[in-house]
Design an enzyme around this catalytic site. Structure first.
Site, PDB file in Angstrom:
ATOM      1  N   HIS A 290       2.885   3.645  -8.843  1.00 24.87           N
ATOM      2  CA  HIS A 290       2.728   2.210  -9.112  1.00 24.87           C
ATOM      3  C   HIS A 290       3.973   1.651  -9.809  1.00 24.87           C
ATOM      4  CE1 HIS A 290      -1.235   2.333  -7.569  1.00 24.87           C
ATOM      5  NE2 HIS A 290      -1.714   3.107  -8.515  1.00 24.87           N
TER       6      HIS A 290
ATOM      7  N   ARG B  58       0.273   7.621  -2.526  1.00 22.05           N
ATOM      8  CA  ARG B  58       0.748   8.677  -1.623  1.00 22.05           C
ATOM      9  C   ARG B  58       2.222   8.980  -1.861  1.00 22.05           C
ATOM     10  NH1 ARG B  58      -1.609   5.893   3.543  1.00 22.05           N
ATOM     11  NH2 ARG B  58      -2.114   4.324   1.965  1.00 22.05           N
TER      12      ARG B  58
ATOM     13  N   LEU C 163      10.760 -20.548  -4.448  1.00 21.73           N
ATOM     14  CA  LEU C 163       9.757 -19.683  -3.805  1.00 21.73           C
ATOM     15  C   LEU C 163       8.380 -19.842  -4.455  1.00 21.73           C
ATOM     16  CD1 LEU C 163       9.176 -17.123  -1.912  1.00 21.73           C
ATOM     17  CD2 LEU C 163       9.596 -15.775  -3.978  1.00 21.73           C
TER      18      LEU C 163
ATOM     19  N   ASP D 288       0.825  -1.211   0.000  1.00 18.65           N
ATOM     20  CA  ASP D 288       0.000   0.000   0.000  1.00 18.65           C
ATOM     21  C   ASP D 288       0.860   1.263   0.000  1.00 18.65           C
ATOM     22  OD1 ASP D 288      -2.403   1.333  -0.039  1.00 18.65           O
ATOM     23  OD2 ASP D 288      -2.745   1.192   2.115  1.00 18.65           O
ATOM     24  N   GLY D 289       0.279   2.337  -0.518  1.00 19.73           N
ATOM     25  CA  GLY D 289       0.918   3.658  -0.427  1.00 19.73           C
ATOM     26  C   GLY D 289       1.643   4.118  -1.680  1.00 19.73           C
TER      27      GLY D 289
HETATM   28  C1  IPE Z   1      -5.363  -2.826  -0.491  1.00 23.39           C
HETATM   29  O1  IPE Z   1      -5.014  -1.491  -0.628  1.00 23.39           O
HETATM   30  C2  IPE Z   1      -5.296  -3.497  -1.830  1.00 23.39           C
HETATM   31  C3  IPE Z   1      -3.948  -3.675  -2.372  1.00 23.39           C
HETATM   32  C4  IPE Z   1      -2.836  -3.381  -1.783  1.00 23.39           C
HETATM   33  C5  IPE Z   1      -3.917  -4.259  -3.690  1.00 23.39           C
HETATM   34  P1  IPE Z   1      -6.109  -0.365  -0.827  1.00 23.39           P
HETATM   35  O2  IPE Z   1      -5.380   0.920  -0.891  1.00 23.39           O
HETATM   36  O3  IPE Z   1      -7.001  -0.690  -1.953  1.00 23.39           O
HETATM   37  O4  IPE Z   1      -6.950  -0.511   0.534  1.00 23.39           O
HETATM   38  P2  IPE Z   1      -7.887   0.514   1.282  1.00 23.39           P
HETATM   39  O5  IPE Z   1      -8.864   1.023   0.287  1.00 23.39           O
HETATM   40  O6  IPE Z   1      -7.022   1.595   1.836  1.00 23.39           O
HETATM   41  O7  IPE Z   1      -8.515  -0.288   2.385  1.00 23.39           O
HETATM   42  C1  IPE Z   2      -1.272   0.237  -3.414  1.00 27.40           C
HETATM   43  O1  IPE Z   2      -1.062   1.604  -3.425  1.00 27.40           O
HETATM   44  C2  IPE Z   2      -1.377  -0.347  -4.791  1.00 27.40           C
HETATM   45  C3  IPE Z   2      -2.727  -0.802  -5.172  1.00 27.40           C
HETATM   46  C4  IPE Z   2      -3.793  -0.775  -4.415  1.00 27.40           C
HETATM   47  C5  IPE Z   2      -2.857  -1.309  -6.520  1.00 27.40           C
HETATM   48  P1  IPE Z   2      -2.292   2.602  -3.472  1.00 27.40           P
HETATM   49  O2  IPE Z   2      -2.594   2.913  -4.902  1.00 27.40           O
HETATM   50  O3  IPE Z   2      -3.436   2.092  -2.678  1.00 27.40           O
HETATM   51  O4  IPE Z   2      -1.657   3.866  -2.776  1.00 27.40           O
HETATM   52  P2  IPE Z   2      -2.398   4.857  -1.786  1.00 27.40           P
HETATM   53  O5  IPE Z   2      -2.942   4.033  -0.654  1.00 27.40           O
HETATM   54  O6  IPE Z   2      -3.499   5.527  -2.562  1.00 27.40           O
HETATM   55  O7  IPE Z   2      -1.333   5.792  -1.338  1.00 27.40           O
HETATM   56 MG    MG Z   3      -4.049   2.343  -0.714  1.00 23.06          MG
END
Ligand code: IPE
Ligand code: IPE
Ligand code: MG
Length: 241
Positions: free
Chosen positions: A41, A28, A135, A24-25
């Protein structure tokens, strides 16, 4: 590149067998740098390459990665499209290398929703690497834990036999793999977001404030060390480590 030995990292023998990462993130990370989310990404994908190799090098048995959830379809079309492009690029550029390193790829999720050429690439990645001994790399794409359980329930209903826990767990995408020992979620959020609810029943959770593109090998190793400091009881009475 020289193979990284767990001994040189002093990780010892008590490695988690199965690690899950909620990556995640990315968005951001990019926004903070004034960049479009899709570059976040891309940075995430570059980080992923390194972490998969590292996990394989240190002898992790199974690694499950949350790449695209059943809920992520709610995102703008352009972002979803950019993500698919990146998945394709990743598979096309990494497949040979992963195969050479003995990695066995499994896609978890409903592939039928993806463009045909992507489905073909995933199917090739899975069949090419199916009997590899290294793995076990599970990539959760269009994955949701509840959808997985519904799919499992339908498989079991078709069989028409009485269901026990083993049968249920073996009807999940992770059939034959150990339960998750460690779940890492980056970027500060402390939730599962529909990721591997059953497999995580007794997992240890480690959350990092750093975003996924910032999850270096050092930080990842730190998460494994944190896991190693935990006392797992599985409901029993166990002396503290
Ligand atoms: C969870 O992240 C899904 C993945 C990492 C693929 P999200 O960014 O979609 O989750 P929420 O919406 O913050 O719960
Ligand atoms: C995780 O990063 C990747 C996917 C969910 C595909 P995000 O795209 O959710 O990044 P944030 O949470 O918006 O920063
Ligand atoms: Mg996210």
């Amino acid at each position: 590149m020289a193979k990284i030995q767990p001994e040189t990292l002093n990780l010892g023998k008590d490695l988690p067998k199965h690690i899950g990462i909620i990556m995640d993130g990315n968005g951001r990370w990019a926004t903070r740098k004034g960049l479009p989310r899709k570059l976040g990404h891309r940075a995430g994908m570059e980080r992923l390459r390194g972490l998969i190799r590292f996990s394989s090098d240190i002898g992790i048995e199974a690694l499950s990665l949350y790449a695209f959830s059943t809920e992520n379809w709610k995102r703008p079309k352009e972002e979803v499209g950019a993500l698919f492009e990146l998945f394709m690029e990743y598979f096309l550029s990494e497949l040979d290398e992963l195969h050479k390193n003995g990695v066995c790829i499994r896609i978890m999720g409903d592939m039928s929703a993806f463009p045909q050429r992507m489905q073909d690439a995933m199917a090739e990645a899975m069949s090419k690497t199916a009997s590899n001994p290294g793995l076990k790399l599970n990539i959760a794409l269009n994955y949701g834990s509840r959808a997985e359980v519904v799919r499992a329930a339908n498989i079991l209903v078709k069989k028409g036999e009485e269901v026990d826990e083993e049968a249920l767990m073996n009807a999940l995408y992770t059939a034959g793999l150990p339960d998750l020992d460690l779940v890492i979620r980056t970027a500060g959020e402390q939730r599962l977001s529909n990721f591997m609810l059953l497999q995580a029943a007794y997992a240890e959770f480690v959350f990092t404030d750093e975003t996924f593109p910032e999850l270096t090998e050092e930080l990842y190793t730190g998460c494994i060390r944190e896991y190693q400091r935990r006392t797992r009881r599985f409901g029993a009475v166990v002396e503290k480590k």
